[in-house]
Design an enzyme around this catalytic site. Sequence first.
Site, PDB file in Angstrom:
ATOM      1  N   HIS A 219       0.790  -1.235   0.000  1.00 13.85           N
ATOM      2  CA  HIS A 219       0.000   0.000   0.000  1.00 13.85           C
ATOM      3  C   HIS A 219       0.815   1.274   0.000  1.00 13.85           C
ATOM      4  O   HIS A 219       0.266   2.364  -0.091  1.00 13.85           O
ATOM      5  CB  HIS A 219      -0.965   0.031   1.197  1.00 13.85           C
ATOM      6  CG  HIS A 219      -0.289   0.360   2.500  1.00 13.85           C
ATOM      7  ND1 HIS A 219       0.349  -0.575   3.279  1.00 13.85           N
ATOM      8  CD2 HIS A 219      -0.132   1.536   3.155  1.00 13.85           C
ATOM      9  CE1 HIS A 219       0.858   0.014   4.354  1.00 13.85           C
ATOM     10  NE2 HIS A 219       0.585   1.294   4.302  1.00 13.85           N
TER      11      HIS A 219
HETATM   12  C1  UD1 Z   1      -2.046   6.138   5.359  1.00 11.69           C
HETATM   13  C2  UD1 Z   1      -0.761   6.633   5.992  1.00 11.69           C
HETATM   14  C3  UD1 Z   1       0.281   5.526   5.939  1.00 11.69           C
HETATM   15  C4  UD1 Z   1      -0.236   4.256   6.577  1.00 11.69           C
HETATM   16  C5  UD1 Z   1      -1.563   3.856   5.931  1.00 11.69           C
HETATM   17  C6  UD1 Z   1      -2.117   2.692   6.704  1.00 11.69           C
HETATM   18  C7  UD1 Z   1      -0.414   9.043   5.651  1.00 11.69           C
HETATM   19  C8  UD1 Z   1       0.367  10.071   4.928  1.00 11.69           C
HETATM   20  N1  UD1 Z   1      -0.220   7.771   5.251  1.00 11.69           N
HETATM   21  O1  UD1 Z   1      -1.767   5.872   3.983  1.00 11.69           O
HETATM   22  O2  UD1 Z   1       1.425   5.935   6.680  1.00 11.69           O
HETATM   23  O3  UD1 Z   1       0.696   3.229   6.354  1.00 11.69           O
HETATM   24  O4  UD1 Z   1      -2.480   4.962   6.028  1.00 11.69           O
HETATM   25  O5  UD1 Z   1      -3.085   1.998   6.009  1.00 11.69           O
HETATM   26  O6  UD1 Z   1      -1.152   9.368   6.536  1.00 11.69           O
HETATM   27  N2  UD1 Z   1      -9.032   5.041   0.756  1.00 11.69           N
HETATM   28  C9  UD1 Z   1     -10.277   4.457   0.636  1.00 11.69           C
HETATM   29  N3  UD1 Z   1     -10.968   4.161   1.766  1.00 11.69           N
HETATM   30  C10 UD1 Z   1     -10.506   4.433   3.015  1.00 11.69           C
HETATM   31  C11 UD1 Z   1      -9.251   5.036   3.123  1.00 11.69           C
HETATM   32  C12 UD1 Z   1      -8.517   5.336   1.995  1.00 11.69           C
HETATM   33  O7  UD1 Z   1     -10.739   4.190  -0.468  1.00 11.69           O
HETATM   34  O8  UD1 Z   1     -11.198   4.123   4.010  1.00 11.69           O
HETATM   35  C13 UD1 Z   1      -8.248   5.313  -0.486  1.00 11.69           C
HETATM   36  C14 UD1 Z   1      -8.533   6.706  -1.066  1.00 11.69           C
HETATM   37  O9  UD1 Z   1      -8.497   6.591  -2.455  1.00 11.69           O
HETATM   38  C15 UD1 Z   1      -7.344   7.514  -0.582  1.00 11.69           C
HETATM   39  C16 UD1 Z   1      -6.224   6.468  -0.576  1.00 11.69           C
HETATM   40  O10 UD1 Z   1      -6.859   5.264  -0.185  1.00 11.69           O
HETATM   41  O11 UD1 Z   1      -7.044   8.595  -1.417  1.00 11.69           O
HETATM   42  C17 UD1 Z   1      -5.093   6.806   0.367  1.00 11.69           C
HETATM   43  O12 UD1 Z   1      -5.582   7.028   1.693  1.00 11.69           O
HETATM   44  P1  UD1 Z   1      -4.751   7.953   2.716  1.00 11.69           P
HETATM   45  O13 UD1 Z   1      -5.391   7.913   4.049  1.00 11.69           O
HETATM   46  O14 UD1 Z   1      -4.498   9.308   2.122  1.00 11.69           O
HETATM   47  O15 UD1 Z   1      -3.338   7.288   2.775  1.00 11.69           O
HETATM   48  P2  UD1 Z   1      -2.925   5.756   2.934  1.00 11.69           P
HETATM   49  O16 UD1 Z   1      -2.273   5.329   1.666  1.00 11.69           O
HETATM   50  O17 UD1 Z   1      -4.061   4.982   3.456  1.00 11.69           O
HETATM   51  N1  UDP Z   2      -4.106  -5.156   8.769  1.00 10.80           N
HETATM   52  C1  UDP Z   2      -5.394  -5.674   8.848  1.00 10.80           C
HETATM   53  N2  UDP Z   2      -6.017  -6.036   7.684  1.00 10.80           N
HETATM   54  C2  UDP Z   2      -5.417  -5.929   6.459  1.00 10.80           C
HETATM   55  C3  UDP Z   2      -4.082  -5.418   6.406  1.00 10.80           C
HETATM   56  C4  UDP Z   2      -3.457  -5.025   7.582  1.00 10.80           C
HETATM   57  O1  UDP Z   2      -5.971  -5.802   9.925  1.00 10.80           O
HETATM   58  O2  UDP Z   2      -6.044  -6.269   5.450  1.00 10.80           O
HETATM   59  C5  UDP Z   2      -3.433  -4.742  10.023  1.00 10.80           C
HETATM   60  C6  UDP Z   2      -2.106  -5.420  10.273  1.00 10.80           C
HETATM   61  O3  UDP Z   2      -2.304  -6.661  10.914  1.00 10.80           O
HETATM   62  C7  UDP Z   2      -1.413  -4.394  11.148  1.00 10.80           C
HETATM   63  C8  UDP Z   2      -1.909  -3.076  10.610  1.00 10.80           C
HETATM   64  O4  UDP Z   2      -3.122  -3.369   9.910  1.00 10.80           O
HETATM   65  O5  UDP Z   2      -1.802  -4.525  12.494  1.00 10.80           O
HETATM   66  C9  UDP Z   2      -0.915  -2.466   9.664  1.00 10.80           C
HETATM   67  O6  UDP Z   2      -1.504  -1.393   9.005  1.00 10.80           O
HETATM   68  P1  UDP Z   2      -1.086  -0.924   7.557  1.00 10.80           P
HETATM   69  O7  UDP Z   2      -0.334  -1.987   6.861  1.00 10.80           O
HETATM   70  O8  UDP Z   2      -2.309  -0.387   6.906  1.00 10.80           O
HETATM   71  O9  UDP Z   2      -0.164   0.349   7.854  1.00 10.80           O
HETATM   72  P2  UDP Z   2       1.354   0.553   8.340  1.00 10.80           P
HETATM   73  O10 UDP Z   2       1.626  -0.340   9.475  1.00 10.80           O
HETATM   74  O11 UDP Z   2       2.225   0.334   7.165  1.00 10.80           O
HETATM   75  O12 UDP Z   2       1.380   1.998   8.713  1.00 10.80           O
END
Ligand code: UD1
Ligand code: UDP
Length: 381
Positions: A219
């Site tokens: 991601h």
């Molecule tokens: C964010 C965090 C990242 C973390 C990740 C965990 C920042 C800068 N990044 O990244 O550090 O590892 O969360 O998962 O804060 N979207 C949906 N539904 C949702 C949420 C997001 O469709 O419920 C899609 C949208 O298109 C959105 C994209 O995901 O634009 C990115 O979401 P965003 O929260 O901006 O950043 P993440 O990539 O999730």
């Molecule tokens: N996780 C989850 N379901 C998923 C993918 C990840 O519950 O489909 C959990 C995972 O076990 C961990 C956390 O989400 O506890 C990690 O989050 P993510 O990978 O979104 O973000 P990061 O840790 O890179 O910030």
Amino acid sequence: MIKIVTIIGARPQIIKAAALSRAIKNKFKDKITEIIVHTGQHYDSNMSQVFFDELNIPQPDYNLNVGSGTHGKQTATMISGIEEILLKEKPNAIILYGDTNSTLAGGVAASKIHVPVIHIEAGLRSFSKAMPEEVNRIMCDHVSTLLFSPTKTGYNNLIREGFNPDAKMPYNADNPKIYHCGDVMYDNSLHFSEVAGSKTDIIQKLQLKKNKFILATIHRNNNTDEPDRLNALFKSLNDISLKQDLDVVLPLHPRTSKLLETNLTSENLAAVKNNHGFKILGPVSFLEMIALEKNCKLVMTDSGGVQKEAFYFEKPCIILRPETEWVELVECGAAIVTDANEDKIKAAFDKLFTDDHLQFPKLYGDGRAAEFICEELIRHL
Ligand code: UD1
Ligand code: UDP
């Protein structure tokens, strides 16, 4: 009684916050009142609500419903919403987790109106400011009063940046206190590991066999948004799956799902679709994720949290990033950093797949990091 405002927003923060809420409920409810603010950064049910239900986290007292957007717009909307709540609630401190835009927003809002900032997961560094998370975590650390680092490396990073390990009370943003205290994610993995098998049926539902599949997550913005990288990752996963006769389970973040059709070549998309062992899912619940982590042969991920959970469950891990903040995983040989490089991924797989002597020492505390943090909050707020 002290009052804290906890900010959550992204999936991993909701999960991390569960450990502290649980510790408060079980041991400190006479001493700590927690107000939970969800920024709404993640909002799909399988990215947010599922964790409240499954991990018994109290429902948020406030939801800012900011949704997705550019970094500036998303963060600015959060800052303004959090400020309003802090002015109304007048807490003793704000609790921030990790390195997301929700973390940064909480740090800016609180520090400007002199609400002490408590940063959980402080001190981690990738040393790449191209990562939005690196900017967020550095800025948050440097306005914090109590900084809880899960690792010795994180603690040492803070010292290198000028934090004084011998600071004396009373602590404030100009005289902060740093701790090495273990990882609240480890607390959660230990706590939920026992029930994950009995409360989920994902292994049976997907007809998976123990140690016969790779668990992968992708991601990170550079991996999803740069077609060359995304293609290299999918091609490597598919080639390994076919060559080794291993299934691949890939619970995809919505960010990645939305970009598959545009950023994968038609050849790569077709190859993956034709491989019946390649199982692309939506995001799974935390208990399902633990069940997958415990039963897989190996993990490939660009997630911070999933790297560590692989280690907790003694699974080797290929880190699909140019670097990692969790350097001790690599130093003890249980994980290899490969970036999105096909040759490196395949070489790392060959090494980890056949190595029966991997070591998984206890590096992340004793499963009671959240309790330690609560005790320190009571002592210093
Ligand atoms: C964010 C965090 C990242 C973390 C990740 C965990 C920042 C800068 N990044 O990244 O550090 O590892 O969360 O998962 O804060 N979207 C949906 N539904 C949702 C949420 C997001 O469709 O419920 C899609 C949208 O298109 C959105 C994209 O995901 O634009 C990115 O979401 P965003 O929260 O901006 O950043 P993440 O990539 O999730
Ligand atoms: N996780 C989850 N379901 C998923 C993918 C990840 O519950 O489909 C959990 C995972 O076990 C961990 C956390 O989400 O506890 C990690 O989050 P993510 O990978 O979104 O973000 P990061 O840790 O890179 O910030």
